[in-house]
Design a protein around this motif. Structure first.
Motif, short mmCIF file in Angstrom:
data_model
loop_
_atom_site.label_atom_id
_atom_site.label_comp_id
_atom_site.label_asym_id
_atom_site.label_seq_id
_atom_site.Cartn_x
_atom_site.Cartn_y
_atom_site.Cartn_z
N LEU A 200 -8.55 -7.25 -8.12
CA LEU A 200 -8.76 -6.17 -7.15
C LEU A 200 -9.91 -5.06 -7.35
O LEU A 200 -9.91 -5.06 -8.62
N VAL A 201 -10.65 -4.87 -6.57
CA VAL A 201 -11.72 -3.86 -6.78
C VAL A 201 -11.63 -2.80 -5.71
O VAL A 201 -11.21 -3.00 -4.37
N ALA A 202 -11.65 -1.56 -6.27
CA ALA A 202 -11.53 -0.55 -5.73
C ALA A 202 -12.84 0.44 -5.73
O ALA A 202 -13.35 0.53 -6.67
N CYS A 203 -13.52 0.78 -4.40
CA CYS A 203 -14.59 1.54 -4.71
C CYS A 203 -14.49 2.79 -3.59
O CYS A 203 -13.94 2.61 -2.64
N VAL B 225 2.75 -9.79 -8.54
CA VAL B 225 2.42 -8.56 -7.84
C VAL B 225 1.62 -7.84 -8.71
O VAL B 225 1.71 -7.69 -9.96
N PHE B 226 0.40 -7.24 -8.00
CA PHE B 226 -0.27 -6.43 -8.86
C PHE B 226 -1.04 -5.41 -7.97
O PHE B 226 -0.99 -5.74 -6.96
N SER B 227 -1.58 -4.27 -8.61
CA SER B 227 -2.11 -3.23 -7.79
C SER B 227 -3.26 -2.42 -8.55
O SER B 227 -3.37 -2.65 -9.71
N ILE B 228 -3.90 -1.73 -7.57
CA ILE B 228 -5.04 -0.84 -8.15
C ILE B 228 -4.82 0.54 -7.74
O ILE B 228 -4.43 0.74 -6.60
N ASN C 148 0.77 -1.00 0.07
CA ASN C 148 0.06 0.04 -0.06
C ASN C 148 0.76 1.33 -0.11
O ASN C 148 1.98 1.08 0.65
N SER C 149 0.39 2.29 -0.87
CA SER C 149 1.03 3.58 -0.68
C SER C 149 -0.01 4.63 -1.03
O SER C 149 -1.16 4.35 -0.74
N ASP C 150 0.47 5.87 -0.93
CA ASP C 150 -0.70 7.06 -1.04
C ASP C 150 -1.26 6.99 -2.37
O ASP C 150 -2.42 7.53 -2.53
N THR C 151 -0.86 6.07 -3.50
CA THR C 151 -1.31 6.29 -4.84
C THR C 151 -1.80 4.86 -5.24
O THR C 151 -2.84 4.86 -6.00
N GLU C 152 -1.39 3.61 -4.58
CA GLU C 152 -1.80 2.38 -5.10
C GLU C 152 -2.19 1.50 -3.77
O GLU C 152 -1.63 1.76 -2.80
N VAL C 153 -3.04 0.51 -3.94
CA VAL C 153 -3.09 -0.57 -2.91
C VAL C 153 -2.94 -1.84 -3.70
O VAL C 153 -3.49 -2.13 -4.81
N GLY C 154 -2.00 -2.85 -3.39
CA GLY C 154 -1.56 -3.87 -3.99
C GLY C 154 -1.42 -5.07 -3.07
O GLY C 154 -1.53 -5.06 -1.95
N VAL C 155 -0.80 -6.15 -3.85
CA VAL C 155 -0.69 -7.47 -3.04
C VAL C 155 0.67 -8.25 -3.73
O VAL C 155 0.65 -7.97 -5.02
N ALA C 156 1.41 -8.50 -2.83
CA ALA C 156 2.65 -9.28 -3.61
C ALA C 156 2.82 -10.71 -2.97
O ALA C 156 2.87 -11.13 -1.90
N VAL D 24 -9.10 -4.57 -11.61
CA VAL D 24 -8.15 -4.76 -12.38
C VAL D 24 -7.73 -6.22 -11.88
O VAL D 24 -8.27 -6.73 -10.88
N TYR D 25 -7.20 -6.85 -13.22
CA TYR D 25 -7.22 -8.40 -12.89
C TYR D 25 -5.57 -8.54 -12.84
O TYR D 25 -4.67 -7.80 -13.38
N SER D 26 -5.11 -9.74 -12.22
CA SER D 26 -3.62 -10.39 -12.16
C SER D 26 -3.49 -11.07 -13.56
O SER D 26 -4.51 -10.88 -14.35
#
Length: 234
Positions: free
Chosen positions: A155-158, A188-191, A124-132, A172-174
């Motif tokens: 990943l779904v963001a709302c 690793v992918f993020s939204i 997680n960062s100020d601009t993205e949320v992801g998983v590794a 977004v999809y992996s």
């Protein structure tokens, strides 16, 4: 009919005399003050649960059970009641503890922990949320339903604001993952974060099963094995 109500139950047909407390008494009698407070908060939670259903549509199209929407209502009630600022009867979803939403399972029949056994770390960062994900063998660490040859995470963001009719949502999809015995490394992918003023950010992680036919991938019609959960609220 008259003062008699006819209805069907699990064990047959029944009739009962009309009863219950008069509506005007509930709305005006001081002794029903607590009832009115509860009704007001239940109504507020019901309105929020409808918003959640819309905001989470990208998820429930892929992963849900027969009671997902009922459980979303229960979740909304829980968050409303966690408001420590407002008076009883006036508590608000936006002022509640939104972390109570984390780990909510959209498909109780295929929870994340009973479907995906691969470990991941939040990114997680100020601009993205992801998983590794740590290195894993898909054929071992992902449950494989009949007919599935592959899978992909999503990943779904709302952004949720009960005052707004439109709740922004992204998906977004992996990469597509072959359900075989080959170790998978470096997944690793993020939204992007959804930054909306006066809104709650909610992020969910899920898995969708696919079938490969002549080089093309198709989502399984049977989505009962797909899992998804809320991983972060902000």
């Amino acid at each position: 009919m008259g003062d008699v109500t006819f209805y069907k139950g699990q064990n047959g047909s029944f009739a009962r005399q009309k009863g219950g407390v008069d509506k005007a008494k509930i709305l005006n009698d001081p002794s029903f003050q607590r009832v009115r407070e509860n009704l007001a908060e239940f109504a507020r939670a019901a309105a929020v649960s409808n918003i959640l259903k819309g905001a989470f549509r990208e998820i429930t199209l892929r992963s849900k059970d027969l009671r997902t929407h009922n459980r979303l209502y229960t979740l909304a009630v829980k968050v409303v009641k966690s408001d420590l600022v407002s008076k009883r009867g006036q508590r608000e979803f936006m002022l509640g503890d939104h972390s109570l939403m984390e780990e909510f399972q959209f498909n109780i029949n295929a929870t994340w922990n009973s479907t995906v056994f691969a470990k991941y770390l939040p990114q997680n960062s100020d601009t993205e949320v992801g998983v590794a994900f740590e290195t894993f063998i898909p054929g071992v660490k992902i449950a494989k339903p009949t007919g599935a040859t592959d899978a992909r995470f999503f990943l779904v963001a709302c952004a949720i604001n009960p005052e707004e009719k439109i709740q922004p949502t992204n998906l977004v999809y992996s990469q597509v993952i072959k359900l075989d015995q080959e170790p998978l490394t470096g997944l690793v992918f993020s939204i992007p974060r959804i930054i909306v003023e006066n809104a709650i950010q909610v992020y969910a992680l899920g898995i969708e099963y696919l079938q490969e036919v002549n080089g093309a991938y198709y989502a399984l019609n049977d989505k009962s094995h797909n899992a998804a959960k809320i991983i972060l609220t902000d």
